[in-house]
Motif scaffolding. Sequence first.
Motif, short mmCIF file in Angstrom:
data_model
loop_
_atom_site.label_atom_id
_atom_site.label_comp_id
_atom_site.label_asym_id
_atom_site.label_seq_id
_atom_site.Cartn_x
_atom_site.Cartn_y
_atom_site.Cartn_z
N LEU A 1 0.81 -1.21 0.00
CA LEU A 1 0.00 0.00 0.00
C LEU A 1 0.85 1.27 0.00
O LEU A 1 0.44 2.30 -0.54
N SER A 2 2.03 1.18 0.56
CA SER A 2 2.92 2.35 0.63
C SER A 2 3.62 2.62 -0.69
O SER A 2 3.99 3.76 -0.98
N ASN A 3 3.78 1.58 -1.49
CA ASN A 3 4.63 1.71 -2.69
C ASN A 3 3.90 1.58 -4.02
O ASN A 3 4.48 1.89 -5.07
N HIS A 4 2.67 1.07 -4.01
CA HIS A 4 1.98 0.79 -5.26
C HIS A 4 0.50 1.18 -5.18
O HIS A 4 -0.07 1.25 -4.09
N ASP A 5 -0.09 1.41 -6.35
CA ASP A 5 -1.54 1.41 -6.43
C ASP A 5 -2.01 -0.02 -6.20
O ASP A 5 -1.42 -0.98 -6.73
N VAL A 6 -3.05 -0.18 -5.41
CA VAL A 6 -3.48 -1.53 -5.01
C VAL A 6 -4.99 -1.68 -5.22
O VAL A 6 -5.77 -0.76 -4.90
N LEU A 7 -5.37 -2.83 -5.74
CA LEU A 7 -6.78 -3.21 -5.78
C LEU A 7 -6.99 -4.33 -4.77
O LEU A 7 -6.31 -5.36 -4.84
N ILE A 8 -7.91 -4.12 -3.84
CA ILE A 8 -8.17 -5.10 -2.78
C ILE A 8 -9.55 -5.72 -3.02
O ILE A 8 -10.56 -5.01 -3.05
N THR A 9 -9.56 -7.00 -3.20
CA THR A 9 -10.82 -7.73 -3.32
C THR A 9 -11.20 -8.25 -1.94
O THR A 9 -10.46 -9.04 -1.34
N VAL A 10 -12.33 -7.79 -1.43
CA VAL A 10 -12.76 -8.14 -0.08
C VAL A 10 -13.75 -9.30 -0.14
O VAL A 10 -14.76 -9.22 -0.84
N GLU A 11 -13.44 -10.35 0.62
CA GLU A 11 -14.33 -11.51 0.71
C GLU A 11 -14.88 -11.60 2.13
O GLU A 11 -14.13 -11.46 3.10
N THR A 12 -16.17 -11.84 2.26
CA THR A 12 -16.79 -12.00 3.57
C THR A 12 -17.31 -13.43 3.69
O THR A 12 -18.16 -13.86 2.90
N TRP A 13 -16.81 -14.14 4.69
CA TRP A 13 -17.16 -15.55 4.89
C TRP A 13 -17.71 -15.74 6.31
O TRP A 13 -17.33 -15.03 7.23
N LEU A 14 -18.57 -16.73 6.43
CA LEU A 14 -19.05 -17.14 7.75
C LEU A 14 -18.44 -18.49 8.10
O LEU A 14 -18.12 -19.28 7.21
N LYS A 15 -18.30 -18.75 9.37
CA LYS A 15 -17.61 -19.97 9.80
C LYS A 15 -18.58 -20.93 10.48
O LYS A 15 -19.63 -20.55 10.99
N GLY A 16 -18.21 -22.18 10.53
CA GLY A 16 -18.92 -23.20 11.29
C GLY A 16 -20.40 -23.28 10.96
O GLY A 16 -20.82 -23.25 9.81
N SER A 17 -21.20 -23.34 12.00
CA SER A 17 -22.66 -23.49 11.83
C SER A 17 -23.30 -22.25 11.23
O SER A 17 -24.42 -22.30 10.73
N ASP A 18 -22.60 -21.12 11.29
CA ASP A 18 -23.14 -19.88 10.72
C ASP A 18 -23.08 -19.86 9.19
O ASP A 18 -23.63 -18.96 8.57
#
Length: 563
Positions: free
Chosen positions: A86-103
């Motif tokens: 992030l300090s040195n480059h343009d960055v594209l961040i792909t955000v993933e949202t996951w649920l765990k276990g029984s959820d």
Amino acid sequence: MKRTSSKTYLAIAFGILFVLILFFGVRFLLKNYLLNIYYPTNQQVVAVFNVNGESKVLPPGSIICYNAVFKNTALWSDKSAFETALSNHDVLITVETWLKGSDYKRNVLNEVANGRFDKQISELGAVIAKSKKKVFIRWAPDMEVPTDVYPWQFKLPKDYIEAFNYFSKRIKQLAPKVQIVWGPSGYPGDTEYWPGNQMVDYASITLGSSSEKSVNYYPLAGSIPEMLKSKLHRLRFIDRPVLIMSDEEGLKTNFKPIWLTDQQSYHHKYINTVYSKNVYADSAKIKPERTALKIGVYDPNKKLFNRPRITVEHLFTDWGEVERGDFERNFLQVIDRHHEVIVTMEPWRDNSGITDTIVLENILKGRYDKQIKKLFDIISSTKTIVYLRWMHEMEIPIHRYAWQSQDPVSYINAFRYFMQFDGGPGINVKKVWGPAGDRGSVDFWPGDDVVDYISIAIYGLPDKNITDPEKQEAFSTIFNRKYYRMRFLDKPLFITEFGVKGSEAFQNKWLANAAKTINTNPHIFGICYFNLYDNPKAWGNIKAPDWSITPKSMIKFCSLLNE
């Protein structure tokens, strides 16, 4: 018996203590520090397409791509490397949202909108706010692909939009300079998930998407230029520059500038029609409302057409019937009964009886000009209103009709050619664009100037393999799904085909639900019941469904409809 020494007990006690410290320490670490997993990905932004500005191919590494996975079961995360990037480059961040276990079975989109991932969002926002480089955030991509590679895929569009805007608003508050990317794969139906211009700075598409490769509902494009063409076309209602992404090694270094130039030229070629600025839309358009409801029937066996409140009849025809005079005879009989007419023109068979497999091409070449003129002369010879429905159900990925599963731009050009031929039909004729209302319908939208009404079809049977009538979908369920796909368009709606199979009691129940839906949706200007069995040829070895209802059921249905 050998006695256990005090040293052994002490070692056991220290061992238990160590395990407890490790357990609670890791738990504390996971809860308070390792909220997110950060790691570089193989994906790359290979180009930017901007129909209203500069399009350009990006050299490899111009934008570093990272994943931020919101799943607080991480035992490792290279956060320091992420901060360095992030300090040195343009960055594209792909955000993933996951649920765990029984959820895991819960709807992750609802969990996002209800604040379940606020801590993870805050951590990410704090990290990227420090960057002086350009940061792109792409949350929950490929959402429209009908698969379960990711837990947010193929959910209700409204749930996705609510969660997307919730996430985007919070991340913007923490890092105001971040560029929000709406990231569909570019699959049919992607614009159903469009969250609006307010939070979105860029759109993106993915060439060679792994999600798309996991399904086979729609055939994959045969080449990169074809894929690029179809995916960019699907975003024509979106007034945002498009990041073109891929994780295929060959494309990362060999994306050809000519592909981008060709797309710019293609869009410019149709800038006044297919890609006019008039098609850009930020949100649902206001639909006109009816003053009176038109009620019609397709009734070849003449069991319903003379019932009270029936004022419209539906005729299906083709080139051959127009040439032989069969259509004119049937049309004039309806006029003599003082009914308005829906004319569904199916341009696929002439007097030769041979199906034209390249009908769109031949229409544009003028092969059917004589038949079009004769049709227009017939339907324009009266003051009675005629609803002219042309090349319907074009978006369904089958080949029941020769104009189905074709290039959308070719379809649009053929539609416009027909409706504008020789000045168009008479003023009594209303131009009807008639998709089934399935995924990708708006890809085939021909333009405001050649459409007076939109029509969709609603049949209770959603799947050929369903034999139990009780498993048919409700009218309201189908309507809400299909009508939402028309949210970019501001034309009145005419449901020119609808029907249900089953016992009379079940049909009456289904129709009562239909009446309630129609009454509460004033943008429905007309409805037309399909009182016959479907074409057996379309159902193969399965018996075609019979949508017929009794006159008694039709009268009861009409009694439930508001004037």
